[in-house]
Design an enzyme around this catalytic site. Structure first.
Site, PDB file in Angstrom:
ATOM      1  CB  CYS A  78      50.730  48.259  13.417  1.00  0.00           C
ATOM      2  SG  CYS A  78      50.396  47.952  15.171  1.00  0.00           S
ATOM      3  CB  CYS A  81      50.033  51.210  15.518  1.00  0.00           C
ATOM      4  SG  CYS A  81      51.368  50.019  15.793  1.00  0.00           S
TER       5      CYS A  81
END
Length: 321
Positions: A78, A81
Site C-alpha cells: 500500500c 500507507c
C-alpha cells in the site's frame, strides 16, 4: 471525529464485542489494569510505536485503559500507507507518552483485518478504554493527523484516561534511544519541509526541480505523484468530491477527482475501473489524454509492480490499441 463510541466493530473471525463491555471507570473487572487510567497511572512500554498481531491484540486493548491506542492498519504493497505511516509515528512520539501507536499489518494478521472490516487501507482507528473509535481512512497531512489526535485525547480525558506511558522514544526525535529517521537527501529537504507543513503546491514545485536536475531520482518521482494526489484532494471534503461527481457524471475532471479519492482511501480497483470506463466513453481527444495521464500517475502512486496496476495497465493497452 465523532465522540459517539460504537459498541463494537462488527465482523467475523476475531470477536471484539468483549471490548465494548469493559467496566466503566471505578468499577472492578477482570483484565483491567489496576487503577485503569485514573490518578495519572504510568505504564512502562518498550516503545510508543509497536507492532500489533492477532496474538498481542488483547494486551494492547488493556493498555488502552491507561492511554488511547491509535491503530494503523497497513500493508507493504500500500503506497499511501508508506506516506501516512511515518507521519503517524512521528506525531505519536511528539505527544510524549499521552498515547501510543499500534501498527497492524493486515496481510500478516487476517483475523484483525477481518474484525475491523479493513476493506481499504490505510485505515486508522483507536481504542479508548478498550472501545473502538473510528478515526479516518486514507493518507492525510500531518496537520490533520494532529487534529485527530487532539480530539482523541479530549475524548480519552472525558472517559477518565489520565495516564501516561514511559518509553525510550517518548520525547520524539530528541529521545536518546529513538529509532533513527531515514536520511533525507539534501536536495529533497525543501520539498519534505513543505509537505510536512501541508504546503503541497510548494512541495510539488520542489520535487519537480529535483527531477529536472536528476530525472532518474525514483524517490523524488514517487514523492511527486504522492504530493500531486494530496494537493488535488486538499481543497474539498470527500463528500463534496463525490457529490460533484454524482451531479456531473459527464465532467471528466470531477470523475478523476473521485478516482483520486478512492486511491487515497485504498479503493484501488474502484479508482482504476472508474478511469478505464471514463477513458473508454470519452470522445474528446483532450479528455482521453487527461484520463490516460491520470491513470499512469496513479499507477505510480500504487506501485507499478502491484497486480492491480498490471491488470489495469493491460486493459488500458487494449483500449489504446
Amino acid at each position: 471525529m465523532s465522540q459517539q463510541m460504537p459498541e463494537r466493530i462488527p465482523g467475523g473471525g476475531m470477536d471484539l464485542s468483549h471490548l465494548a463491555s469493559r467496566p466503566a471507570e471505578g468499577q472492578s473487572g477482570a483484565g483491567q489494569p489496576a487503577g485503569g487510567g485514573a490518578g495519572g497511572t504510568v505504564v512502562d512500554v518498550p516503545s510508543l510505536v509497536m507492532e500489533v498481531t492477532d496474538q498481542t491484540f488483547e494486551q494492547v486493548a488493556q493498555l488502552s485503559t491507561v492511554v488511547p491506542v491509535v491503530l494503523d492498519l497497513w500493508a507493504e504493497w500500500c503506497e499511501p500507507c508508506k506516506t501516512l505511516g511515518p507521519i503517524l509515528e512521528q506525531v505519536t512520539r511528539d505527544y510524549g507518552g499521552r498515547l501510543v501507536l499500534g501498527k497492524i499489518d493486515v496481510e500478516a494478521n487476517p483475523r484483525l483485518a477481518q474484525a475491523f472490516q479493513a476493506q481499504s487501507i490505510p485505515m486508522v482507528l483507536a481504542l479508548v478504554g478498550g472501545r473502538p473509535v473510528p478515526l479516518f481512512q486514507g493518507a492525510i497531512p500531518e496537520s490533520q493527523v494532529r487534529e485527530f489526535f487532539d480530539q482523541l485525547l479530549q475524548l480519552g480525558a472525558q472517559q477518565g484516561l489520565t495516564g501516561r506511558v514511559n518509553a525510550a522514544d517518548a520525547d520524539g526525535e530528541d529521545g536518546a534511544n529513538a529509532p533513527a529517521e531515514p536520511e533525507v537527501p539534501e536536495a529533497h529537504l525543501p520539498a519534505v519541509e513543505a509537505a510536512e507543513r501541508g504546503d503541497f503546491e510548494t512541495a510539488i514545485r520542489e520535487y519537480e526541480a529535483v527531477l529536472a536536475k536528476a530525472p532518474a531520482d525514483a524517490e523524488a518521482r514517487a514523492a511527486l505523484v504522492q504530493m500531486r494526489l494530496l494537493h488535488r484532494l486538499s481543497d474539498a471534503s470527500a463528500e463534496e468530491i463525490r457529490s460533484a461527481a454524482a451531479e456531473r457524471p459527464a465532467d471528466t475532471a470531477a470523475q478523476m477527482r473521485v478516482a483520486d479519492l478512492d486511491i487515497s482511501g485504498g479503493h484501488v480497483e474502484d479508482a482504476f475501473l472508474r478511469l478505464l470506463e471514463l477513458f473508454e466513453r470519452a470522445t474528446d481527444a483532450v479528455d482521453r489524454q487527461a484520463v490516460r495521464e491520470r491513470l499512469l500517475e496513479l499507477f505510480e502512486v500504487v506501485g507499478v509492480a502491484d497486480p492491480r496496476v498490471i491488470a489495469a495497465r493491460g486493459r488500458l493497452a487494449t483500449l489504446l490499441y
